[in-house]
Design a protein around this motif. Sequence first.
Motif, PDB file in Angstrom:
ATOM      1  N   GLU A 255       0.958  -1.085   0.049  1.00  0.00           N
ATOM      2  CA  GLU A 255       0.147   0.124  -0.062  1.00  0.00           C
ATOM      3  C   GLU A 255       0.829   1.281   0.053  1.00  0.00           C
ATOM      4  OE1 GLU A 255      -3.071  -0.373  -0.484  1.00  0.00           O
ATOM      5  OE2 GLU A 255      -3.776  -2.006   0.361  1.00  0.00           O
ATOM      6  N   LYS A 256       0.413   2.290  -0.438  1.00  0.00           N
ATOM      7  CA  LYS A 256       1.178   3.589  -0.475  1.00  0.00           C
ATOM      8  C   LYS A 256       0.172   4.814   0.006  1.00  0.00           C
ATOM      9  CE  LYS A 256       3.991   2.524  -4.549  1.00  0.00           C
ATOM     10  NZ  LYS A 256       3.856   1.013  -4.465  1.00  0.00           N
ATOM     11  N   THR A 257       0.979   5.687   0.402  1.00  0.00           N
ATOM     12  CA  THR A 257       0.269   6.644   1.297  1.00  0.00           C
ATOM     13  C   THR A 257      -0.723   7.453   0.353  1.00  0.00           C
ATOM     14  OG1 THR A 257       2.171   8.203   1.087  1.00  0.00           O
ATOM     15  CG2 THR A 257       1.940   7.075   3.375  1.00  0.00           C
ATOM     16  N   ASP A 258      -0.671   7.739  -0.820  1.00  0.00           N
ATOM     17  CA  ASP A 258      -1.414   8.310  -1.624  1.00  0.00           C
ATOM     18  C   ASP A 258      -2.540   7.395  -2.279  1.00  0.00           C
ATOM     19  OD1 ASP A 258      -0.154   6.971  -3.505  1.00  0.00           O
ATOM     20  OD2 ASP A 258       0.439   8.237  -4.819  1.00  0.00           O
ATOM     21  N   LYS A 267      -5.262   4.533   2.004  1.00  0.00           N
ATOM     22  CA  LYS A 267      -4.382   5.715   2.073  1.00  0.00           C
ATOM     23  C   LYS A 267      -3.929   6.311   3.377  1.00  0.00           C
ATOM     24  CE  LYS A 267      -6.311   8.778  -0.866  1.00  0.00           C
ATOM     25  NZ  LYS A 267      -7.011   9.590  -1.466  1.00  0.00           N
ATOM     26  N   GLY A 268      -3.003   6.993   3.518  1.00  0.00           N
ATOM     27  CA  GLY A 268      -2.466   7.675   4.741  1.00  0.00           C
ATOM     28  C   GLY A 268      -2.577   6.954   5.912  1.00  0.00           C
ATOM     29  N   ARG A 276       3.468   0.827   7.155  1.00  0.00           N
ATOM     30  CA  ARG A 276       4.359   1.742   6.234  1.00  0.00           C
ATOM     31  C   ARG A 276       5.729   1.392   6.468  1.00  0.00           C
ATOM     32  NH1 ARG A 276       2.218   6.310   9.764  1.00  0.00           N
ATOM     33  NH2 ARG A 276       0.798   5.082  10.720  1.00  0.00           N
ATOM     34  N   ASP A 315       5.339   6.930   4.144  1.00  0.00           N
ATOM     35  CA  ASP A 315       5.296   7.916   5.212  1.00  0.00           C
ATOM     36  C   ASP A 315       6.595   8.607   5.650  1.00  0.00           C
ATOM     37  OD1 ASP A 315       5.525   8.603   8.221  1.00  0.00           O
ATOM     38  OD2 ASP A 315       3.490   8.097   7.957  1.00  0.00           O
TER      39      ASP A 315
END
Length: 412
Positions: A255-258, A267-268, A276, A315
Amino acid sequence: MLKRISVHQLTVGMYLKEFCGSWMEHPFWRSSFVITDPKDIEVVRASSIREVWIDCSKGRDLPAGQPLVSEAESEAQVDAELASAANAEREVARTTLAAEFTRAAKIVAKSRQAVTSMFEEARMGKAVDTHGAQRLVEEISDSVSRNPGAVISLARLKTADDYTFMHSVAVCALMIALARQLALDEQQTRSAGIAGLLHDLGKAAMPMEVLNKPGKLTDAEFAIIKSHPEEGYRMLLEARQVDDVALDVVLHHHEKTDGSGYPKRLKGAEISLFARMGAVCDVYDAITSNRPYKAGWDPAESLRKMAEWSNGHFDPMVFQAFVKSIGIYPIGSLVLLNSGRLGVVTEQGEKSLLSPRIKTFFSTRSNSRIRPEVIDLARPGCPHKIVSREDPAKWNFPDLHEIWSGVPRSPG
C-alpha cells in the motif's frame, strides 16, 4: 536534457528515461525506451507511478509552458529530504562491525536454509511454522542489537537465484533496526521482525515461471504477482497463533500513502505503522538486490531514489527514521573523498550519518589501486570528507563487495 514530468504529460515520441518509482511498480521490462504505442502510456498511467524522467535529446520535448520539475530542483528536493534525516545524532550502544561479521554470517546462512524450507513447505500446502519463525527472528534481532550493519549488509549479498528467500531475511533485519530507531518496545520490535520475515510468503503460491521470469511480464502475469499479499494472508490465517502484525504487513506492505498501492488502495492513516515500515524496508532491499531481470542499485543511490519517490509512496516520518537506521551512505556504498581516493563504507559513525568509516582502495589521481586503509571520517581533525557517491557500474570493480565484507560474492 532530462525533465521530470507527470505521467499525464506523456505523449508518443517521448524518450522515457526512468520511472520515478521502483521497477516493481510497473510491468515494463525496460525503464528506458521511446514511447511508440499509446497503449504504453495507458499502462503507465494505470500503474502507481506518478512521475517519470524524459530525455528531450532523444525524443519529443514537453510543449512550451507546461509545468515540470527540473533535474536541479529534483536534486535539491532529495538533498533536503536526506539532510533533514541527518540532523539528529545517533545514540546506539554496539559492538564493532568486524566483531559481529562472523556471527552474522552464520545467522544469515542458517536463515537462508530456514526460509527456503518455510517457502517450500508453504508451496506444498503445509501450514507455516510461526514458532520456528519466532526463533529465527530472535537470532536476527540479537545480531541487530550487537551491530545492525553486519546482518543487514550480509543479507544484501544475495544472488538472483536466492532473492526471494534472502529478501525475507534482509527485510526482517531492516524492520528490527527500524523498529528500534522508532523506539518501539521489545514486543513490537519482535512483531516487526516476524512481519518482515513473512511479508512475501504469498510468493510461495506464485508460479515459478512467473516469479523468476527474466523478461517483461505480461499484464496477466503482473496481475498474478500482485496477488501475493492476499495469498500470503490466506496462508498465514491457516497457521496457528499468528502474530496480528504479521498478518497486517503481509497483506498491506504494497500500500502507498497516496492510495495508489494494492491490494486495498489504502491511504495515509488507513495504513498501519507496521505496514508503512514494511513498505520502506521491502522497497529498499528489493532495489539494492540483484533480481532475475535487473542488477541492484548501489545503497546510497537507492536511498536517493527513494527520497525522490517518497511523497505519496512512503510515510515521511518512517522514511526519515529508516535513513537514520542505515545511514545516508549505507554499508557497501562506493564514495569519492576530497583526497581523490575511492572507498567503500564499512561502518556507520556513532554520532553522524555523514561521517561513516571508509575503506579506501583506489586513487583516481593515479588511476590505480592503493593499499587499503580504513578512515574514520568522524575522527577529530580528519581531513577527509565525502565529495560524492559513485556508481559502481562506472568503475566496475569486480571485488567491491569483498573489499568491505570480506565475503566473496557468488555470481548471479
